[in-house]
Structures are given as structure tokens and as C-alpha cells.
Motif scaffolding. Structure first.
Motif, PDB file in Angstrom:
ATOM      1  N   UNK A  11       0.808  -1.221   0.000  1.00 16.75           N
ATOM      2  CA  UNK A  11       0.000   0.000   0.000  1.00 16.75           C
ATOM      3  C   UNK A  11       0.840   1.270   0.000  1.00 16.75           C
ATOM      4  N   UNK A  12       2.027   1.196   0.590  1.00 13.26           N
ATOM      5  CA  UNK A  12       2.829   2.416   0.653  1.00 13.26           C
ATOM      6  C   UNK A  12       3.500   2.741  -0.685  1.00 13.26           C
ATOM      7  N   UNK A  13       3.484   1.791  -1.611  1.00 14.38           N
ATOM      8  CA  UNK A  13       4.043   2.028  -2.940  1.00 14.38           C
ATOM      9  C   UNK A  13       2.872   2.276  -3.880  1.00 14.38           C
ATOM     10  N   UNK A  14       2.480   3.508  -4.011  1.00 13.90           N
ATOM     11  CA  UNK A  14       1.190   3.804  -4.647  1.00 13.90           C
ATOM     12  C   UNK A  14       1.074   3.326  -6.093  1.00 13.90           C
ATOM     13  N   UNK A  15       2.068   3.650  -6.897  1.00 10.03           N
ATOM     14  CA  UNK A  15       1.959   3.297  -8.324  1.00 10.03           C
ATOM     15  C   UNK A  15       2.113   1.783  -8.495  1.00 10.03           C
ATOM     16  N   UNK A  16       2.982   1.228  -7.711  1.00 11.44           N
ATOM     17  CA  UNK A  16       3.191  -0.220  -7.769  1.00 11.44           C
ATOM     18  C   UNK A  16       1.944  -0.949  -7.279  1.00 11.44           C
ATOM     19  N   UNK A  17       1.364  -0.423  -6.228  1.00 13.79           N
ATOM     20  CA  UNK A  17       0.150  -1.013  -5.678  1.00 13.79           C
ATOM     21  C   UNK A  17      -0.988  -0.954  -6.702  1.00 13.79           C
ATOM     22  N   UNK A  18      -1.023   0.155  -7.456  1.00 12.95           N
ATOM     23  CA  UNK A  18      -2.101   0.324  -8.441  1.00 12.95           C
ATOM     24  C   UNK A  18      -1.885  -0.560  -9.672  1.00 12.95           C
ATOM     25  N   UNK A  19      -0.671  -1.089  -9.834  1.00  7.39           N
ATOM     26  CA  UNK A  19      -0.343  -1.840 -11.053  1.00  7.39           C
ATOM     27  C   UNK A  19      -0.627  -3.335 -10.883  1.00  7.39           C
ATOM     28  N   UNK A  20      -1.749  -3.662 -10.264  1.00  6.74           N
ATOM     29  CA  UNK A  20      -2.075  -5.078 -10.042  1.00  6.74           C
ATOM     30  C   UNK A  20      -2.169  -5.832 -11.362  1.00  6.74           C
ATOM     31  N   UNK A  21      -2.566  -5.141 -12.423  1.00  6.08           N
ATOM     32  CA  UNK A  21      -2.649  -5.792 -13.738  1.00  6.08           C
ATOM     33  C   UNK A  21      -1.463  -5.410 -14.617  1.00  6.08           C
ATOM     34  N   UNK A 280      -1.093 -10.994 -16.727  1.00  7.20           N
ATOM     35  CA  UNK A 280      -2.272 -11.445 -17.484  1.00  7.20           C
ATOM     36  C   UNK A 280      -3.492 -10.732 -16.923  1.00  7.20           C
ATOM     37  N   UNK A 281      -3.735 -10.942 -15.647  1.00  6.61           N
ATOM     38  CA  UNK A 281      -4.761 -10.193 -14.917  1.00  6.61           C
ATOM     39  C   UNK A 281      -4.326 -10.200 -13.456  1.00  6.61           C
ATOM     40  N   UNK A 282      -5.226  -9.895 -12.553  1.00  4.86           N
ATOM     41  CA  UNK A 282      -4.816  -9.797 -11.141  1.00  4.86           C
ATOM     42  C   UNK A 282      -4.309 -11.123 -10.586  1.00  4.86           C
ATOM     43  N   UNK A 283      -4.800 -12.211 -11.137  1.00  5.38           N
ATOM     44  CA  UNK A 283      -4.518 -13.508 -10.510  1.00  5.38           C
ATOM     45  C   UNK A 283      -3.705 -14.464 -11.384  1.00  5.38           C
ATOM     46  N   UNK A 284      -3.261 -13.984 -12.534  1.00  6.80           N
ATOM     47  CA  UNK A 284      -2.449 -14.838 -13.403  1.00  6.80           C
ATOM     48  C   UNK A 284      -1.344 -14.035 -14.062  1.00  6.80           C
ATOM     49  N   UNK A 285      -0.282 -14.731 -14.399  1.00 10.35           N
ATOM     50  CA  UNK A 285       0.785 -14.116 -15.173  1.00 10.35           C
ATOM     51  C   UNK A 285       1.345 -15.156 -16.135  1.00 10.35           C
ATOM     52  N   UNK A 286       1.967 -14.636 -17.176  1.00  8.30           N
ATOM     53  CA  UNK A 286       2.619 -15.505 -18.141  1.00  8.30           C
ATOM     54  C   UNK A 286       4.074 -15.578 -17.715  1.00  8.30           C
TER      55      UNK A 286
END
Ligand code: FES
Ligand SMILES: [Fe+2]
Length: 373
Positions: A11-21, A280-286
């Protein structure tokens, strides 16, 4: 590491936190280029559903959603060169522009024609892979998002793409995580003949060009005395002292945006391991793994034999599957209490927070997803 960081979570890393996707303003590798032939291929990247098609040797990417009733274009047909037709009612799109050129079931003079298009995404082919620009802004040259040594003509690049469960950020953090290699991977076959130290004192350093951060070991302790377990770890007789895994100049682990790991292999191994964690989305990655050697001719033949005889199964398979299983178990938000080796994780979060290209401050996207008539 500041104590505040140790307690904070994302949460303290705002842009990183917002980049869930994912951070959008990057080129991402999405598939092996030669696997895209006549049939359209669907991929979800950074939350967007894409369809990839090849036309006259060139690859194109479009939003995988027909503007009519939302059917995926990836199940569509190829009625005419350069076009993709939606399987449901026969809307036909130009793959290079995304424009609707005909609505077959509404006659040649259908008034919808010319009023609708699907979003297109820039695609490039490099290193035997297709790269898609997910940004809202005009793309940077694709070479900016590929470590330059991979573009060398003698680079022999072995690839493995896996669709994995978990958030891309935790996969990235796991890749650069200092401590887990000394516990999680201790029983892997890949490490069977090596001595993994108990613990290291680690410093994170930045490359001169500011692209990479690297784990640098200030000190390494092969074994140490602990309460309860006493001397740990215990080495087997077949784990020779010369098999000590200590990070040196030719055994370095580095990370860069938007989530690219590079692991120089120790000693005279003569190859380098790379990983991409493509959102990929919030719960998957390639999860893309590369094993790369720089050689030609007979050297290249030897390299491919080596790769397929054991590196593919032991490193890309057995060893890295331990990482996949752990990342899948990591909840996306959780209370975390970091410890000293996690200086690697906080350094990455800081890099992402301060250097990632994105357009979070911008207003509306430059390219609307669908233009409706
Ligand atoms: S949903 Fe695609 S043509 Fe109707
Ligand atoms: Fe790992």
C-alpha cells in the motif's frame, strides 16, 4: 531497510500497488513467433483480451471482442486475406486497422460499415517471440524493452512460456527474493550437487545505466550455528565444497522493469537464465523462461543438446516449478513482516515505484477501446 518499509505491504508504494494488472507502457513477450500460423491465437495481457493473427508473414494484434455482441474474434474465420470474420454474425474486420469492412449478414450496403472498429495493438517480432505494446501512448522502440544482449545475432534462445496462477508482482518479487533460494530450492535436483550457503549479507546495487538492480553479496556463510538445529545446513558428501554457491561476478542476479530477471550462471556454465513475469490479470501471469547461450555452428548444436537433455527438465521444469507453486500460494494482499534479506524486495518496489513508465497521472486513454457508430 527502514522499519516502516518492513511493516508496510504494497500500500505504501502507490503506483506499484495500483499496477495489479501490470504497468501498461511496455512491450511484453506474449508467445513464440513461429506458433502463430493460420489460426488466430487468444492471449490476455495486462487485463486486455487480445487476438493475434498472422497475415502475409506479419503478426497483428486486436482486441478479442467483437463490437457487435462481444463474441471473441479469436474463434473467428479467415474469409479473405488480411481480414478476420466474427463467427457469430459475420462482421469482417481488417486485421491491420481493426476497421469493420463488411457485415456479411446485413448485405453489401450495411450502414454499420465504416462506423465501427476494434482496437489494434502494435506487434513486433524479436528473438523468436511476438511482443505486444500494451501502452496507451505511442510505443517506444521494442529494443528498449529487451536486454540488448538478447538481440545479438549469435544468441541461441531456448524459451518456455507457462500460464501461471498468482499476481505478476509476487512472481517478480520471488524471482529477486534473496532468502528463498537457500531454503525452498535446497532440495531441488538442480541443486543436488551444489552447496547452498545458510545465509548471506546482501546489498542491492544499481547498474550504471539505471536499468538493473543487482544482488551483491557482502558476505556469505556456508554453515552457521542456530538454536535447536545446531549446525545448519548439513551437506551431503556428494555436495563438494567447490560446488559452493556464492554470488560472484559471473553468478549475478539482476532485475529490471517491467519485471525481467537475469541470472548469470556460475563458473564456466556458459549460459544465462532470464525470466519475464508478464501480467495477465490480477490472478495470473505468463511466466517466460529463457536459457541463452551466445554461440554458432557446432557450439550452437552442443548448446541445444545440453538444453534439451537436462536444462529444460531440471532448471526450467523441476527447479522453477518450485517457484510457481509458492507464488500461487501467495495472497495478493496480506499483512507482511519483512526481514533483513528482503532488502531485495524493497529495492525492487522502490525501482518500480519511481521508474516505471506509466500514465497514471494522465486523463482519458489516447485510444478508445471501441468506437461505435
Ligand atoms: S457478435 Fe460478432 S458479428 Fe455479431
Ligand atoms: Fe526461486
Amino acid at each position: 531497510m527502514h522499519d516502516e518499509e518492513a511493516r508496510g505491504g504494497l500500500a505504501q508504494w502507490k503506483r506499484y500497488d495500483a499496477a495489479a494488472e501490470g504497468f501498461r507502457e511496455y512491450w511484453y513477450p506474449v508467445m513464440v513467433a513461429r506458433e502463430l500460423r493460420g489460426k488466430p491465437v487468444a492471449r490476455r495481457i495486462a487485463g486486455d483480451d487480445l487476438v493475434l493473427v498472422r497475415e502475409h508473414g506479419r503478426a497483428f494484434a486486436l482486441a478479442d471482442r467483437c463490437p457487435h455482441r462481444g463474441i471473441p474474434l479469436s474463434i473467428g474465420k479467415r474469409d479473405a486475406p488480411g481480414h478476420l470474420t466474427c463467427r457469430y454474425h459475420g462482421w469482417m474486420f481488417d486485421v491491420s486497422t481493426g476497421r469493420l469492412v463488411a457485415a456479411l449478414t446485413d448485405g453489401p450496403s450495411s450502414p454499420i460499415v465504416g462506423k465501427v472498429c476494434v482496437r489494434t495493438y502494435p506487434v513486433e517480432e524479436r528473438c523468436g517471440m511476438l511482443w505486444v505494446w500494451m501502452g496507451r501512448r505511442p510505443p517506444v522502440p521494442v529494443e528498449q524493452d529487451i536486454p540488448e544482449e538478447l538481440l545479438a545475432p549469435d544468441a541461441q534462445i531456448a524459451k518456455r512460456f507457462v500460464l501461471a496462477a498468482g499476481n505478476w508482482r509476487y512472481a517478480t518479487e520471488n524471482g529477486f527474493d534473496e532468502a528463498h533460494g537457500k531454503y525452498l530450492h535446497r532440495d531441488s535436483l538442480w541443486m543436488a550437487f551444489k552447496r547452498i550457503p545458510a545465509w548471506n549479507q546482501t546489498r542491492i546495487v544499481e547498474s550504471e545505466d539505471g536499468l538493473w538492480i543487482t544482488r551483491r553479496q557482502e558476505a556469505s556463510y556456508a554453515q552457521d550455528e542456530y538454536p535447536v538445529v545446531n549446525r545448519w545446513p548439513r551437506f551431503h558428501v556428494w555436495q563438494r565444497p567447490q560446488g559452493n554457491i556464492v554470488q560472484t561476478a559471473n553468478n549475478r542476479l539482476s532485475l529490471r522493469l517491467p519485471g525481467i530477471l537475469r541470472v548469470l550462471q556460475p563458473g564456466s556454465a556458459g549460459w544465462t537464465h532470464y525470466e519475464w513475469y508478464v501480467p495477465v490479470d490480477r490472478t495470473h501471469y505468463l511466466y517466460l523462461q529463457l536459457a541463452v547461450a551466445w554461440t554458432r555452428g557446432l557450439g550452437a548444436l552442443k548448446w541445444w543438446l545440453r538444453y534439451w537433455s537436462y536444462i529444460r527438465w531440471l532448471h526450467h521444469g523441476e527447479f522453477n516449478n518450485q517457484d510457481l507453486r509458492i507464488v500461487r500460494l501467495m495472497p495478493e494482499t496480506h499483512p507482511e513482516r519483512l526481514f533483513r534479506p528482503d532488502v531485495s524486495i524493497t529495492a525492487w518496489r522502490r525501482l518500480a515505484e519511481t521508474r516505471a513508465r506509466d500514465y497514471a497521472e494522465d486523463s482519458a486513454p489516447a485510444v478508445p477501446e471501441l468506437v461505435r457508430g
